[in-house]
Design a protein around this motif. Structure first.
Motif, PDB file in Angstrom:
ATOM      1  N   ARG A  14       0.354   2.624   0.581  1.00 11.94           N
ATOM      2  CA  ARG A  14      -0.195   3.842   1.169  1.00 11.94           C
ATOM      3  C   ARG A  14      -0.592   3.536   2.606  1.00 11.94           C
ATOM      4  NH1 ARG A  14      -4.474   5.324  -3.418  1.00 11.94           N
ATOM      5  NH2 ARG A  14      -4.598   3.071  -3.381  1.00 11.94           N
ATOM      6  N   PHE A  15      -0.171   4.424   3.500  1.00 16.11           N
ATOM      7  CA  PHE A  15      -0.347   4.197   4.930  1.00 16.11           C
ATOM      8  C   PHE A  15      -0.993   5.416   5.586  1.00 16.11           C
ATOM      9  CE2 PHE A  15       3.454   2.022   3.389  1.00 16.11           C
ATOM     10  CZ  PHE A  15       3.229   0.729   3.795  1.00 16.11           C
ATOM     11  N   ASP A  16      -1.543   5.191   6.770  1.00 15.76           N
ATOM     12  CA  ASP A  16      -2.048   6.303   7.585  1.00 15.76           C
ATOM     13  C   ASP A  16      -0.860   6.824   8.385  1.00 15.76           C
ATOM     14  OD1 ASP A  16      -3.137   8.027   9.427  1.00 15.76           O
ATOM     15  OD2 ASP A  16      -4.821   6.727   9.925  1.00 15.76           O
ATOM     16  N   GLU A  17      -0.328   7.941   7.937  1.00 18.00           N
ATOM     17  CA  GLU A  17       0.900   8.473   8.534  1.00 18.00           C
ATOM     18  C   GLU A  17       0.688   8.971   9.961  1.00 18.00           C
ATOM     19  OE1 GLU A  17       4.503  11.275   6.833  1.00 18.00           O
ATOM     20  OE2 GLU A  17       2.870  10.736   5.493  1.00 18.00           O
ATOM     21  N   ASN A  18      -0.559   9.093  10.388  1.00 22.54           N
ATOM     22  CA  ASN A  18      -0.845   9.513  11.756  1.00 22.54           C
ATOM     23  C   ASN A  18      -0.666   8.386  12.761  1.00 22.54           C
ATOM     24  OD1 ASN A  18      -1.611  12.227  11.149  1.00 22.54           O
ATOM     25  ND2 ASN A  18      -3.518  11.411  10.303  1.00 22.54           N
ATOM     26  N   VAL A  19      -0.576   7.141  12.285  1.00 20.70           N
ATOM     27  CA  VAL A  19      -0.474   5.995  13.187  1.00 20.70           C
ATOM     28  C   VAL A  19       0.982   5.565  13.322  1.00 20.70           C
ATOM     29  CG1 VAL A  19      -1.201   3.615  13.620  1.00 20.70           C
ATOM     30  CG2 VAL A  19      -2.786   5.235  12.532  1.00 20.70           C
ATOM     31  N   LYS A 154      -7.187  -0.066   0.008  1.00 20.26           N
ATOM     32  CA  LYS A 154      -7.873  -1.343  -0.146  1.00 20.26           C
ATOM     33  C   LYS A 154      -7.150  -2.139  -1.223  1.00 20.26           C
ATOM     34  CE  LYS A 154     -12.338  -3.459  -1.052  1.00 20.26           C
ATOM     35  NZ  LYS A 154     -13.749  -3.251  -1.386  1.00 20.26           N
ATOM     36  N   VAL A 155      -6.860  -3.406  -0.913  1.00 22.16           N
ATOM     37  CA  VAL A 155      -6.210  -4.304  -1.867  1.00 22.16           C
ATOM     38  C   VAL A 155      -7.145  -5.479  -2.110  1.00 22.16           C
ATOM     39  CG1 VAL A 155      -4.215  -5.764  -2.329  1.00 22.16           C
ATOM     40  CG2 VAL A 155      -3.921  -3.632  -1.062  1.00 22.16           C
ATOM     41  N   VAL A 156      -7.411  -5.748  -3.380  1.00 23.22           N
ATOM     42  CA  VAL A 156      -8.322  -6.827  -3.767  1.00 23.22           C
ATOM     43  C   VAL A 156      -7.539  -7.888  -4.529  1.00 23.22           C
ATOM     44  CG1 VAL A 156     -10.343  -7.403  -5.164  1.00 23.22           C
ATOM     45  CG2 VAL A 156     -10.281  -5.248  -3.899  1.00 23.22           C
ATOM     46  N   LEU A 157      -7.647  -9.132  -4.068  1.00 21.38           N
ATOM     47  CA  LEU A 157      -7.073 -10.254  -4.802  1.00 21.38           C
ATOM     48  C   LEU A 157      -8.106 -10.754  -5.795  1.00 21.38           C
ATOM     49  CD1 LEU A 157      -5.423 -12.286  -1.898  1.00 21.38           C
ATOM     50  CD2 LEU A 157      -4.337 -10.659  -3.446  1.00 21.38           C
ATOM     51  N   HIS A 176      -6.443  -1.057  -5.167  1.00 20.33           N
ATOM     52  CA  HIS A 176      -5.302  -1.790  -5.713  1.00 20.33           C
ATOM     53  C   HIS A 176      -5.730  -3.236  -5.994  1.00 20.33           C
ATOM     54  CE1 HIS A 176      -0.990  -2.261  -6.401  1.00 20.33           C
ATOM     55  NE2 HIS A 176      -1.065  -3.408  -5.748  1.00 20.33           N
ATOM     56  N   HIS A 177      -5.627  -3.663  -7.241  1.00 25.97           N
ATOM     57  CA  HIS A 177      -6.018  -5.022  -7.650  1.00 25.97           C
ATOM     58  C   HIS A 177      -4.775  -5.863  -7.919  1.00 25.97           C
ATOM     59  CE1 HIS A 177     -10.371  -4.215  -8.289  1.00 25.97           C
ATOM     60  NE2 HIS A 177      -9.916  -2.970  -8.380  1.00 25.97           N
ATOM     61  N   VAL A 178      -4.782  -7.091  -7.401  1.00 22.12           N
ATOM     62  CA  VAL A 178      -3.639  -7.990  -7.550  1.00 22.12           C
ATOM     63  C   VAL A 178      -4.121  -9.319  -8.136  1.00 22.12           C
ATOM     64  CG1 VAL A 178      -1.739  -9.154  -6.371  1.00 22.12           C
ATOM     65  CG2 VAL A 178      -2.549  -6.933  -5.535  1.00 22.12           C
ATOM     66  N   PRO A 179      -3.822  -9.584  -9.424  1.00 18.93           N
ATOM     67  CA  PRO A 179      -4.206 -10.865 -10.024  1.00 18.93           C
ATOM     68  C   PRO A 179      -3.347 -12.001  -9.468  1.00 18.93           C
ATOM     69  CG  PRO A 179      -3.726  -9.205 -11.712  1.00 18.93           C
ATOM     70  CD  PRO A 179      -3.238  -8.672 -10.412  1.00 18.93           C
ATOM     71  N   LYS A 180      -3.978 -13.125  -9.181  1.00 24.08           N
ATOM     72  CA  LYS A 180      -3.277 -14.309  -8.689  1.00 24.08           C
ATOM     73  C   LYS A 180      -3.600 -15.495  -9.593  1.00 24.08           C
ATOM     74  CE  LYS A 180      -1.095 -12.991  -5.004  1.00 24.08           C
ATOM     75  NZ  LYS A 180       0.371 -13.018  -5.066  1.00 24.08           N
ATOM     76  N   ARG A 181      -2.607 -16.300  -9.867  1.00 20.43           N
ATOM     77  CA  ARG A 181      -2.834 -17.498 -10.677  1.00 20.43           C
ATOM     78  C   ARG A 181      -3.805 -18.426  -9.947  1.00 20.43           C
ATOM     79  NH1 ARG A 181       0.551 -17.084 -14.844  1.00 20.43           N
ATOM     80  NH2 ARG A 181       2.568 -16.104 -14.478  1.00 20.43           N
TER      81      ARG A 181
END
Length: 195
Positions: A14-19, A154-157, A176-181
């Protein structure tokens, strides 16, 4: 510094399409990619740079945005990318771009993050549809599509809690959550000098 860039270099959807994404920036990121290592130094990869709104809209429809987010159809109006890169293989140079693809895409996305933009590398699309859309010659094969824009999510590792718990997800607030090993899960063996 590189670790910070790597941690910020997420798959933004998801992006700010105005930029606007300046063409000069995109060109500088592709320029940086040419300095990456290349298997046998053959360098068979090329790029289609897209900022035209009509073509961006078409590419946005051609890709599948997030396999694990089954209840999400992709970015809505106002959240769509302002630019795309299409990574292609020139088979007149080599039959494969193995390893080169990832090295160059990482260089491009790290460069974008450093300049305040974000990307999403996508492999889920019809190569034939993209080839027909751009009227590509028979020796040019689309490998990846990269959506580019100013991140608006916002993306959280987070540490993966269980071995097979690798699926990313959105929480109730759209984060948005991203699990990492964990580090320990990456190390198969330690072979150090004996004391």
């Amino acid at each position: 510094m590189i670790k910070d860039l790597l941690m910020r270099n997420r798959s933004y959807r998801r992006f700010d399409e105005n930029v606007e994404v300046p063409v000069e920036k995109i060109e500088s990121w592709v320029e940086a990619a040419r300095y990456t290592a290349s298997m046998r130094n053959v360098q068979p990869l090329k790029y289609i740079l897209v900022t035209d709104p009509t073509h961006c809209e078409q590419l946005c429809r051609m890709v599948h945005w997030a396999g694990y987010l089954t209840d999400w159809d992709g970015p809505e109006e106002g959240e769509r990318p302002r630019a795309f890169l299409v990574q292609v293989l020139d088979s007149n140079i080599a039959a494969s771009g193995r390893y080169d693809e990832g090295l160059q895409l990482e260089a491009i996305t790290l460069s974008a993050i450093e300049d305040g933009f974000g990307c999403c590398i996508m492999l889920s699309f019809s190569q034939g549809e993209v080839a027909r859309y751009f009227d590509l010659p028979d020796n040019i094969f689309p490998l990846a599509i990269v959506a580019i824009g100013k991140p608006a999510e916002k993306v959280v590792l987070e540490d993966m809690q269980a071995y097979g718990d690798y699926k990313y997800y959105h929480d109730e607030n759209g984060v948005h959550h991203v699990p990492k090993r964990k580090f320990e899960d990456l190390v198969f063996a330690r072979i150090y000098p004996q004391d």
